[in-house]
Design an enzyme around this catalytic site. Sequence first.
Site, short mmCIF file in Angstrom:
data_model
loop_
_atom_site.label_atom_id
_atom_site.label_comp_id
_atom_site.label_asym_id
_atom_site.label_seq_id
_atom_site.Cartn_x
_atom_site.Cartn_y
_atom_site.Cartn_z
N GLY A 164 0.82 -1.20 0.00
CA GLY A 164 0.00 0.00 0.00
C GLY A 164 0.86 1.25 0.00
N ASP A 165 0.29 2.35 -0.42
CA ASP A 165 0.97 3.63 -0.30
C ASP A 165 0.75 4.16 1.11
OD1 ASP A 165 2.48 5.84 -0.96
OD2 ASP A 165 1.41 6.24 -2.82
N ALA A 166 1.46 5.21 1.46
CA ALA A 166 1.48 5.70 2.84
C ALA A 166 0.06 6.01 3.33
CB ALA A 166 2.35 6.94 2.95
#
Length: 711
Positions: free
Chosen positions: A250-252
């Site tokens: 996942g992204d941040a």
Amino acid sequence: MTSSRIRTLLSQMTPAEKLGQLQIVFRPKQEDAAALVRAGIGSVFWPQSAAASNALQREAVERTRLGIPILIGLDVIHGQRTIAPVPLAQAASFDPEMVERLAATAAREARSGGVTWTFSPMIDVSRDPRWGRVVEGFGEDVLLNAVMGTAMIRGYQGPDLASGGTIAATAKHYVAYGQPEGGRDYDAVDISAHRLRNVHLEPFRAAVAAGVSAVMASFNTVSGTPMHANRGLLTDVLKDEWGFGGLVVGDADGVANLLPHRVAETLEDAVRTAFAAGLDVEMGGVPTTIGWDASSLDPARLDDAVARVIGIKEALGLFDRPYVDEAAEVVQPTPHTRAQSREAAARSAVLLRNDGTLPLSGPARILLTGPYATSTDHLGAWTQSFSARSTSIADALQSRTGIEVTVREGVSFFGARTDDVDGVATAALEADLVVVCVGEPSSLSGEAASRSDLRLPGRQADLIRAIAGTGIPFVVVLANGRPLVVADWIELAPAVLEVWHGGTEAPAAIVDLLFGDREPAGRLPMSFPRSEGQVPIHYAHENTGRPATVRGSMTLESVDVVLEGPANVKDKYTSKYLDIDLGPQFAFGHGSGYARFTHTVPSVPATEIGSYDSTTLTIDVTNVSDRVGDDVVQVYVEDLVASVAPPIRRLVAFERRTIAPGETAAFTFEIGPEQLGFRLGDGRLVVEPGAFVLHVGSTLESTQPVALRVR
């Protein structure tokens, strides 16, 4: 297929230990990171030294029950210590071998400090320069993103991840992140299956085929479904259809963002939804999986995610060699890496226009002006505090012998009371030539840096106009991280050199280019609009049912071809703006150089082939100048009639080559199903019978046609 080590570990792990492997926490303090590792977290961000990296690995290997090493991630985007040109600039080089070399250097420097995982390359097809993250990718074209992205993956990962000096690459952002509404970062994407398949998914398909270790989910929704919850794209396409065996990260805080997306009520609900969709690793500011109840997750899905994480650790050789040699950590650029960065900055530059003023031939008195004259802001977005700094153009120019350099910035980037446009114009009268260094500072590009106004900030355009009014010869050096709107001054400038944010050695490379020591033979990877009102603007658009062109026809080697001509301004009811000229200021692929070339008529062995056959396109290029130079031959395909409206042109091949004075070089390109076909909604490649035209040349504007019929 999972290894015996992975199967053994899975059989020994508790649900809590499995969940710990599925989280990476960004930028914790060293003592907090150590505690997280002891608690079972599987990945952390780089603690900024080899010694600190070894300390964290020691916590994992020696002080946890199973001794599973950790992944250490970092945004190594265009360099670790030695900073290369930003990725958009690298795309302008049209040189994938250079991109691979730069990534390999970044990987060696990063791995020496304990980094094992980078969140790069970004291969989002980006057609809206208002979006700040265009600087991080390879521009508007599908093929260029695929070719440059896979080159960067090869550089990071090498032929064997376990060989040392390599890091795991991550293709991002999956998918369609480069087409946000309004060019606003993080915004929604509503897209057809046809465009998704033929534009945005294609670079990722190439990355998977190239063996990329990880894929990062994007922040955006796609047709209403957030990517962190999009099972259809994360699992059905990426993992099942393409057979991707790496991990999906996942992204941040992308999982937590499912709450404001309004598709999850609680964080626990968001975590369950994301992992069920196909996410393998959550990236967050605080751990959400350690100690969390795993009973609501499908056991098979949980084991699959853990196996993917441990598989990358195994591929990197971390079970056998978890530590790095602290004495061998690279903390400064070497002469070799500096030379490499300098060459790359020069190869990434684009000569937007030139009336013969460039290259400079020894003016005795040069006035250097503009905010980039003395600025050291050449590293660009996505560099770290420990990266090697650059000097300034003034420093580089003043070190050159035989010229007298006067430096007066004149204006700041954003406008200030100290701006002195008139004073600089007066000083210009005492010079033989003026070099005006303008652009967009790094802070205006990158993540969360969308802009509605793409003109030069502050009074930089006023400075250019004032210098033009003096009648003194001048050159504009343009440093920026995205295409800009330059219509308010571009016609006044005799020569304009686009240098982007060129990295640690950018100033020296810029001076090399000004004086002709190197060739500015790059090509634009994104179109420059005439106005923000044209955006998004890209060359591979559909023709529409009412194109704003004069239509004519000709017969080309037995193929009837409909050709586009200049704008028909008398016909109101066509697809255009009433208050601006057609097309961009500078199109994709635009550029030249100091050397001059002639091209023979391109040819194919036969003008008709079978639907899934291939042919060879050839063209000879001769350097007719007295200097060594680079030409970039580009091949575009035009599908004249198809079952789905095709783009007017589509880049299908390119090559950059250095050619000596008087030398003729033969360029050869294979044209087959991948070049002539398109993908259906289910991903199948189809080549339809009919007439095609191959357009071949040094720029999109200067191509020669070759007819081809598919039966």
